[in-house]
Design a protein around this motif. Structure first.
Motif, PDB file in Angstrom:
ATOM      1  N   ASP A  69     -80.717 -51.995   9.176  1.00  0.00           N
ATOM      2  CA  ASP A  69     -81.208 -51.457  10.546  1.00  0.00           C
ATOM      3  C   ASP A  69     -80.299 -52.549  11.556  1.00  0.00           C
ATOM      4  OD1 ASP A  69     -82.437 -50.485  12.725  1.00  0.00           O
ATOM      5  OD2 ASP A  69     -84.511 -50.980  12.640  1.00  0.00           O
ATOM      6  N   ASP A 213     -89.557 -59.324  19.254  1.00  0.00           N
ATOM      7  CA  ASP A 213     -89.127 -57.482  18.631  1.00  0.00           C
ATOM      8  C   ASP A 213     -90.107 -56.884  18.808  1.00  0.00           C
ATOM      9  OD1 ASP A 213     -86.378 -55.242  17.612  1.00  0.00           O
ATOM     10  OD2 ASP A 213     -87.944 -55.812  15.782  1.00  0.00           O
ATOM     11  N   ASP A 350     -80.338 -49.766  21.782  1.00  0.00           N
ATOM     12  CA  ASP A 350     -81.813 -48.870  21.344  1.00  0.00           C
ATOM     13  C   ASP A 350     -81.995 -47.161  22.722  1.00  0.00           C
ATOM     14  OD1 ASP A 350     -82.842 -50.271  19.152  1.00  0.00           O
ATOM     15  OD2 ASP A 350     -83.957 -51.105  20.435  1.00  0.00           O
TER      16      ASP A 350
HETATM   17  C1  GLC Z   1     -86.791 -52.643  17.898  1.00  0.00           C
HETATM   18  C2  GLC Z   1     -85.283 -53.529  17.791  1.00  0.00           C
HETATM   19  C3  GLC Z   1     -84.299 -51.894  17.378  1.00  0.00           C
HETATM   20  C4  GLC Z   1     -85.324 -52.046  15.786  1.00  0.00           C
HETATM   21  C5  GLC Z   1     -86.915 -51.902  15.528  1.00  0.00           C
HETATM   22  C6  GLC Z   1     -87.477 -52.121  14.336  1.00  0.00           C
HETATM   23  O1  GLC Z   1     -87.181 -51.485  18.717  1.00  0.00           O
HETATM   24  O2  GLC Z   1     -84.891 -53.361  19.120  1.00  0.00           O
HETATM   25  O3  GLC Z   1     -83.480 -52.357  17.196  1.00  0.00           O
HETATM   26  O4  GLC Z   1     -84.887 -51.016  15.008  1.00  0.00           O
HETATM   27  O5  GLC Z   1     -87.454 -52.875  16.405  1.00  0.00           O
HETATM   28  O6  GLC Z   1     -87.496 -53.481  13.759  1.00  0.00           O
END
Ligand code: GLC
Length: 549
Positions: A69, A213, A350
Motif C-alpha cells: 500500500d 494515519d 488519497d
Molecule cells: C490512510 C492513508 C492511505 C492508506 C490508509 C491505510 O488513509 O492516507 O493512503 O492507504 O491510511 O494505511
C-alpha cells in the motif's frame, strides 16, 4: 533564517498557521538515479520548497515496507527502506530542512503494520492463544465464514484466514485495509509501549511533528459485533467524494457506528502521546487523519489530545459559492470551541487531484487556482499536496499500470488513487521530465503532455499556477484577523474579509461579477488568473481575487 533562530526571535507557534507541503517520497524526486524518489531527492529540492513559501514538509511513509500500500504497510516504523535511503539520510534531511527554515513532519501508521513486520511473522509462527497473537485481532470461527460482517475499506471482507502448519484452515485476522496490513490490538500493552518508543525515536532525531494515519481507527469494538448494515457501510467506505448531500451524511453516520472508528477509548491513547510531545521543546505537534463528522472533530484537538485534525472539507466541496461559505463556517466552528486552528487541504495522495475533481481541462484549472486563492486566505494551517502547485490533473493510467490495492481488491470497480501519485515533472519536454536520470520507466507512467506543467516551464511563465502559489503562500503569512462574510447580493459570489480592509471574493457562476459596483475603491492584490491590473471592475467566472477595499 534557520528554525532555531526563528523560534527564539518570536513565540509564534509555527503550526497554528503553517503551510505544510506533503511529499509522497516515491514520486517527488529521484536523488540516486534508480527511477524512484528518495530522501536525498527531497533534500536536493529543499531550496525549491523554501522558495515556494511553505513552512513545513510532511513526508508520507519512507519506512521499510513491502509496498503493498505504497509504504502505508510498515514493517519497521523506526527505519528507512533502502529504496528511500538510510537513517543517516533521514537525519541529514531533517537537519538540512531546519537550515532552510522548514519543519519536518513524518507519518505514523499506528492502526496496522505490514504482514512483514516481525510481530506479525512471530504471531503467525506462535499460533492461537499466544502472546504474539494477542498483539493483533485473531479470532476463531466454527464455519467457513469470517468472524463478523466487517468490511475492508479497500473492498472485500476485513478478515483473512490463516493456514495452520498442517495445511488446515486456521484463525482469522482483522485488517480494515489490505490483507497485507493486519490491524494491531491497542488494548495490548506491548502495542502502546512500542508506539511511544517510535514517537521518541523520531522526536529525538529532531522531527517537528507527526501526521497520524487513520487516527480515528485504532480502537475496535472488542465484542466484534456484527454491523447492522454492512452493505451500506461498504458503499460508505469507498474512497469516494462527499458532495455534502444527505446521502453522504448518512454514509458518514454508518462509518461512525462501524465498530472500528472514532471510539471514545482513543482519547486515552492520545493523552499519553501528548504528554510525550509536550516533554520536548520546540512546539512539536501531531495532526490526525480522522474522518469524523464536525461535531466529533474537536475531540482530536485539545491540550490532552493531538494538535490538529485535517479539515477534509475542501477535498470535497462543491463548486458553489453558498456551499463553500457554509463549508468554511462549519470547518471553523468544528474546532473553535477548543480554540484550535482549522486546517485546509485541496488534495492529498488519497483523493483525485483538485483540477480533475473540479471539472478537468481549462475550467478545472481555473477553479483549482481560485479555490487555492480562497484557501490561502483563510486562518489556520494549509496542507499542499505535491504537484498541486503545478496544477497537475490526475494522470489517465492504463489499468495494467495501476498499483493501488483498491483497484485489485475491488476487481477494478474502483480505479483507486494512482492517478494522483504519478512522479512529478521537473523539467524537459518528455518523460521522465527531470524526475530521474535513469532510463528505466517510472513506477507509474507520466503523461506525454506534461511539458507545460514542469517546474521549469512554470517558473518561467509569470501567469503559471506555480507563480500564483509562490505569491499566495508567501503573502498569506501577513493575513490576519477573523473571517467576516460579506453579502455579495449574488448566490454565485462569496466574499469574506480579514483585517485591514483585506477581502477575498470568488465567482462560482457563469457570468462576470461587477466588483467595482460594490467596492468602488477596490484594489486587487492577487487574481487567480494572474491578470492583475485593468480588471478591477470585473470578477470573471471561475476566478478568485484578494483585494483591499
Ligand atoms: C490512510 C492513508 C492511505 C492508506 C490508509 C491505510 O488513509 O492516507 O493512503 O492507504 O491510511 O494505511
Amino acid at each position: 533564517m534557520g528554525i532555531d533562530q526563528r523560534t527564539q526571535s518570536d513565540h509564534h507557534i509555527w503550526w497554528h498557521n503553517a503551510a505544510v507541503y506533503q511529499v509522497y517520497p516515491r514520486s517527488f524526486f529521484d536523488g540516486n538515479g534508480d527511477a524512484l524518489g528518495d530522501l536525498v531527492g527531497v533534500q536536493n529540492k529543499l531550496p525549491y520548497l523554501a522558495a515556494l513559501g511553505v513552512d513545513a514538509i510532511w513526508l508520507s511513509p519512507f519506512y521499510p515496507s513491502p509496498q503493498h500500500d505504497s509504504g502505508y504497510d510498515v514493517a519497521d516504523p523506526r527505519g528507512v527502506d533502502p529504496m528511500y535511503g538510510t537513517l543517516q539520510d533521514a537525519q541529514s534531511l531533517i537537519n538540512a530542512a531546519h537550515d532552510h527554515g522548514l519543519r519536518i513532519m513524518v507519518d505514523l501508521v499506528p492502526n496496522h503494520v505490514s504482514q512483514d513486520h516481525p510481530w506479525f511473522q512471530a504471531a503467525l509462527a506462535a499460533g492461537p492463544g499466544s502472546p504474539e497473537r494477542a498483539r493483533f485481532h485473531f479470532l476463531d470461527t466454527h464455519s467457513d465464514e469470517p468472524p463478523n460482517n466487517w468490511v475492508s475499506l479497500f473492498g472485500g471482507p476485513a478478515w483473512t484466514r490463516t493456514t495452520n502448519p498442517d495445511g488446515t484452515p486456521g484463525q482469522w485476522y482483522l485488517h480494515v485495509f489490505d490483507s497485507s496490513q493486519p490491524d494491531v490490538n491497542w488494548t495490548n500493552p506491548d502495542v502502546a509501549e512500542d508506539w511511544i518508543r517510535t514517537l521518541r525515536f523520531w522526536l529525538d532525531m529532531g522531527v517537528d511533528g507527526f501526521r497520524v494515519d487513520v487516527a480515528h481507527g485504532l480502537v475496535k469494538d472488542m465484542n466484534y459485533s456484527d454491523l447492522p448494515d454492512p452493505v451500506g457501510l461498504t458503499e460508505a467506505l469507498r474512497f469516494d467524494l462527499d458532495d455534502g448531500s444527505p446521502e453522504m451524511a448518512a454514509k458518514r453516520l454508518l462509518i461512525e457506528n462501524s465498530g472500528f472508528f472514532d471510539r471514545d477509548e482513543l482519547q486515552d491513547i492520545y493523552a499519553t502521546w501528548r504528554a510525550v510531545l509536550d516533554e520536548y521543546a520546540g512546539d512539536r505537534m501531531a495532526v490526525s487523519e480522522a474522518w469524523v463528522p464536525p461535531h466529533r472533530a474537536s475531540r482530536y484537538v485539545s491540550p490532552t489530545s493531538l494538535h490538529q485534525i485535517f479539515g477534509f472539507d475542501f477535498l470535497v466541496v462543491a463548486w458553489d459559492a453558498e456551499i463553500m461559505q457554509g463549508t468554511i463556517l462549519k470547518a471553523m466552528s468544528a474546532v473553535a470551541d477548543v480554540n484550535a486552528p482549522p486546517t485546509w487541504a485541496l488534495s492529498n495522495h488519497d483523493s483525485p487531484r483538485v483540477v480533475t475533481r473540479l471539472g478537468g481541462g481549462e475550467v478545472g484549472q481555473a477553479r483549482a487556482r481560485a479555490l487555492a486563492v480562497v484557501a490561502h486566505a483563510l486562518p489556520g494551517a494549509m496542507y499542499v499536496f505535491q504537484g498541486e502547485e503545478l496544477g497537475l490533473a490526475d494522470a489517465d493510467l492504463p489499468d495494467s499500470a495501476r498499483q493501488d490495492p483498491v483497484f485489485s481488491r475491488t476487481k477494478g470497480a474502483q480505479k483507486g488513487r494512482d492517478g494522483a501519485r504519478v512522479p512529478l515533472p521537473w523539467s524537459g519536454a518528455a518523460p521522465p521530465y527531470g524526475f530521474t536520470e535513469s532510463t528505466t520507466n517510472t513506477w507509474l507512467p507520466q503523461p506525454d503532455d506534461w511539458a507545460q506543467v514542469t517546474v521549469e516551464a512554470e517558473l518561467s511563465d509569470p501567469r503559471s499556477i506555480l507563480n500564483l502559489y509562490r505569491t499566495t503562500l508567501h503573502e498569506r503569512r501577513a493575513v490576519t484577523g477573523p473571517v467576516t462574510f460579506v453579502d455579495s447580493g449574488s448566490e454565485n459570489v462569496m466574499i469574506f474579509s480579514r483585517d485591514s480592509g483585506f477581502h477575498v471574493a470568488v465567482n462560482t457562476g457563469s457570468t462576470p461579477w461587477d466588483i467595482g459596483a460594490m467596492f468602488p475603491n477596490c484594489s486587487v492584490m492577487v487574481s487567480s488568473d494572474m491578470q492583475v491590473g485593468g480588471k478591477e471592475e470585473s470578477l470573471p467566472p471561475n476566478c478568485a481575487v484578494w483585494f483591499i477595499a
